[in-house]
Scaffold this active site. Structure first.
Site, short mmCIF file in Angstrom:
data_model
loop_
_atom_site.label_atom_id
_atom_site.label_comp_id
_atom_site.label_asym_id
_atom_site.label_seq_id
_atom_site.Cartn_x
_atom_site.Cartn_y
_atom_site.Cartn_z
N SER A 71 0.81 -1.22 0.00
CA SER A 71 0.00 0.00 0.00
C SER A 71 0.85 1.28 0.00
CB SER A 71 -0.93 -0.07 1.21
OG SER A 71 -1.79 1.00 1.25
N ASP A 282 -2.82 6.55 -3.04
CA ASP A 282 -1.64 5.86 -2.49
C ASP A 282 -1.18 4.76 -3.46
OD1 ASP A 282 -3.65 3.99 -2.05
OD2 ASP A 282 -2.83 3.32 -0.14
N ASP A 284 -1.37 1.58 -3.88
CA ASP A 284 -2.25 0.56 -4.46
C ASP A 284 -3.65 1.12 -4.75
OD1 ASP A 284 -2.85 0.77 -1.75
OD2 ASP A 284 -3.52 -1.30 -1.59
N ASP A 286 -6.12 2.63 -3.05
CA ASP A 286 -7.36 2.47 -2.29
C ASP A 286 -7.62 3.66 -1.35
OD1 ASP A 286 -5.46 1.84 -0.41
OD2 ASP A 286 -6.28 -0.13 0.10
N GLU A 376 -12.04 6.68 6.56
CA GLU A 376 -11.02 7.05 7.53
C GLU A 376 -10.52 8.44 7.11
OE1 GLU A 376 -8.96 3.18 9.35
OE2 GLU A 376 -8.19 3.71 7.38
N ALA A 377 -9.99 9.19 8.08
CA ALA A 377 -9.49 10.53 7.75
C ALA A 377 -8.40 10.46 6.69
CB ALA A 377 -8.95 11.19 9.01
N SER A 506 -0.32 1.05 17.59
CA SER A 506 -0.44 0.91 16.14
C SER A 506 -0.62 -0.56 15.77
CB SER A 506 0.83 1.45 15.48
OG SER A 506 0.98 0.89 14.20
N GLY A 507 -1.36 -0.80 14.70
CA GLY A 507 -1.52 -2.17 14.20
C GLY A 507 -0.47 -2.49 13.14
N THR A 508 0.28 -1.51 12.70
CA THR A 508 1.21 -1.76 11.59
C THR A 508 2.66 -1.40 11.92
OG1 THR A 508 0.90 0.46 10.70
CG2 THR A 508 -0.59 -1.23 9.88
C1 16G Z 1 -3.91 -0.24 7.64
C2 16G Z 1 -5.37 -0.10 7.32
C3 16G Z 1 -5.79 1.35 7.34
C4 16G Z 1 -5.47 1.94 8.71
C5 16G Z 1 -4.02 1.73 9.06
C6 16G Z 1 -3.76 2.11 10.51
C7 16G Z 1 -6.69 -1.44 5.77
C8 16G Z 1 -6.85 -1.92 4.37
N1 16G Z 1 -5.66 -0.64 5.99
O1 16G Z 1 -3.12 0.38 6.67
O2 16G Z 1 -7.15 1.40 7.11
O3 16G Z 1 -5.74 3.32 8.73
O4 16G Z 1 -3.69 0.36 8.92
O5 16G Z 1 -2.43 1.89 10.84
O6 16G Z 1 -7.47 -1.78 6.64
P1 16G Z 1 -1.93 1.93 12.33
O7 16G Z 1 -2.65 0.84 13.09
O8 16G Z 1 -0.47 1.72 12.25
O9 16G Z 1 -2.27 3.29 12.87
MG MG Z 2 -3.55 1.43 0.20
#
Ligand code: 16G
Ligand code: MG
Length: 553
Positions: A71, A282, A284, A286, A376-377, A506-508
């Site tokens: 992404s 972005d 990809d 979306d 989302e914002a 954070s989830g990422t």
């Molecule tokens: C991912 C999510 C996005 C969210 C982001 C938050 C999808 C397809 N993508 O990129 O929607 O805003 O995570 O990231 O669900 P964070 O948990 O690191 O703040």
């Molecule tokens: Mg994306």
């Protein structure tokens, strides 16, 4: 039940081509699948090929998608995520199954697959169809081959679509499974569906009031730019859209995430007249945000919150003209600017709900409405219409008692539905919808911006030893662990006029995110700093204070 699939092939492929190798820590199927440095991902892609094949068999051969993309992340990252038969994100219970499958060693892979087959009662004689798509990263084809091998190891069928935007793959999966009822299940069918609806909605008149028929499109050097060239061929004579950032490093100083988080225009922006409409997607495609630079050289951003309000206002008006009673609602996350929420409640008088971060959570919540607008914002979102809603609209359209005026509104609403990719947020479809609405209203971007004033806001990342000690509730607006943290945040927030702040892991990324907003820019700096220091000290103990990197939202 006997089956023609010999599971030893799974291990043979893994050992020969997609070995996990040593020193791989625990991987989690996160908010958007598996995502990390690309050189750690090939074995995961192979295993997701296996998983998608099994999942397709549990649906008697309905197509399952596997998308290879990281992404908006930098070029060195990649990722893999699964798309369910209705074009939705992978069902939550299978996220755990995917996580377990990825975390076993190569020599346990065969038995783990056997376990999934037994527990999920997978009929290995059933049909299986896996659709594969990828972004433009140079390492995506190697990942794609790994997915193909995963499918082959279990003797599944596959279609490799090559380079696609993420929302295109969602569309292809869904339209294939509903036998074309949602549109022709090909890439050309997808473009035709959107372009046909767009052209019909726009009519002959290309400009209207302040709306000019020209925009600049920042493709983030990703898939969006490639696909936009194809759209431009089909849109010839209608929308003039100039694509830039089409063949550099993906997301590098450009694209929706860069523009939103750094609050500045992307590099590569061609010279243009002040107030020109600009759009950034972005890597990809979306996510989408709009921006413009006014005659004083000031940059203005129109983010996902704005897009949601613009769309909901337009749909509400159409629904009223259709004379049908439907419940329309907007779903936001805690990151939505407080001013946008006030505008929805006080001015638009539309129902608003708050969901946890991550598209699947918003999508799920939006299903509760007849028409659910979710964004989302950061610009990721779409609109979903319930089956009941679509049926009501068709019945009204076909009734002889319906007046010409209502019929016109019904036609317009049905065309608008056709223009929307309901399966997931889709930057190109969202952009065409925004263009339609601005054209209808005769607005330029400053007209749109004038609907409400954003509250100054800031997002910071705090590095902590273990972000898993942070737990939230109430759509992430309240932090329940570590204990006592929320009370202290409340105390701090009280000091600031129109202050609001929340923290979530954070989830990422391996950080805790702090969000703050307040009436003025100085206050927001102070509020964010106070809460960030509090988070740091509660997680790491009082000591040397961190340098806290911050980003304006
Ligand atoms: C991912 C999510 C996005 C969210 C982001 C938050 C999808 C397809 N993508 O990129 O929607 O805003 O995570 O990231 O669900 P964070 O948990 O690191 O703040
Ligand atoms: Mg994306």
């Amino acid at each position: 039940m006997s089956s023609s699939v010999d599971l030893r092939t799974v291990y043979a492929f893994a050992r020969e081509f997609h070995s996990k190798g040593p020193n791989i820590g625990k991987m989690l199927y996160g908010t958007a699948g598996f995502r990390t440095l690309h050189d750690k991902l090939e074995f995961i892609a192979f295993r997701m090929g296996i998983l998608a094949t099994l999942r397709s068999r549990t649906f008697s051969g309905q197509a399952i998608g596997v998308m290879i993309t990281a992404s908006h992340n930098p070029e060195c990252d990649n990722g893999v995520k699964i798309i369910d038969p209705k074009g939705e994100m992978l069902e939550m219970s299978w996220e755990g199954i995917a996580t377990d499958l990825v975390n076993v060693s190569d020599d346990k892979l065969e038995s783990e697959v056997a376990k999934i087959i037994a527990q999920q009662k997978v009929d290995m004689n059933a049909q299986s169809n896996v659709f594969i798509g990828m972004d433009t990263r140079y390492h995506s084809p190697a990942m794609g081959r790994a997915v193909v091998n995963g499918v082959r190891a279990l003797k599944g069928n596959l279609r490799d679509y090559g380079i696609l935007t993420t929302p295109m793959l969602h569309y292809l999966v869904f339209s294939h499974n509903v036998k074309g009822a949602y549109g022709t299940p090909t890439e050309a069918g997808y473009v035709a569906k959107l372009v046909t609806a767009f052209k019909k909605l726009r009519g002959e008149k290309l400009e209207n009031g302040n709306y000019k028929n020209f925009l600049l499109f920042d493709g983030a050097n990703g898939v969006g730019s490639l696909k936009m060239f194809e759209f431009n061929r089909q849109l010839a004579g209608t929308l003039q859209c100039q694509v830039f950032n089409a063949n550099g490093k993906i997301n590098h100083n450009c694209g929706a995430d860069y523009v939103k988080t750094s609050q500045r225009p992307p590099t590569g922006l061609p010279e243009h007249e002040p107030n020109t409409r600009c759009v950034s997607v972005d890597g990809d495609a979306d996510r989408v945000v709009y921006f413009f630079i006014d005659s004083n050289g000031t940059f203005h951003l129109l983010d996902g919150d704005r897009i949601a309000t613009l769309i909901a206002d337009y749909l509400m008006d159409l629904v009223q003209k259709c004379g049908i009673s439907l419940k329309l609602g907007i779903v936001q996350t805690a990151y939505a600017n407080g001013a946008s929420t006030d505008y929805i409640v006080d001015q638009l008088k539309i129902d608003v709900a708050c969901a946890q971060t991550g598209v699947k959570h918003l999508h799920h919540k939006a299903l509760e409405y007849d028409i659910g607008v979710y964004f989302e914002a950061n610009g990721h979102g779409t609109v979903i219409f319930s089956e009941k809603t679509k049926a009501k609209l068709s019945v009204a359209l076909n009734s002889t008692a319906t007046s010409e005026e209502r019929r016109e509104a019904l036609n317009k609403l049905l065309l608008t539905i056709d223009l929307i990719n309901e399966t997931v947020g889709d930057a190109i479809s969202d952009m065409l919808l925004v263009e339609t609405i601005l054209h209808t209203k005769g607005w330029d971007l400053s007209d749109w911006l004038a609907t409400y004033d954003d509250l100054p806001n800031l997002q910071q990342k705090v590095k902590v030893q273990d972000r898993n000690i942070f737990e939230t509730t109430d759509a992430e607006r309240i932090c329940v662990k570590p204990e006592g943290l929320q009370d202290k945040i409340n105390e701090i927030v009280k000091k600031y006029k129109r202050g609001r702040s929340f923290v979530r892991p954070s989830g990422t990324e391996d950080v805790v995110r702090v969000y703050a907003e307040a009436e003025n820019a100085d206050d927001v700096q102070l509020l964010a700093a106070e809460v960030s220091i509090l988070v740091y000290e509660m997680a790491n103990g009082v000591g040397e204070r961190p340098m806290i990197p911050h980003q304006k939202l």
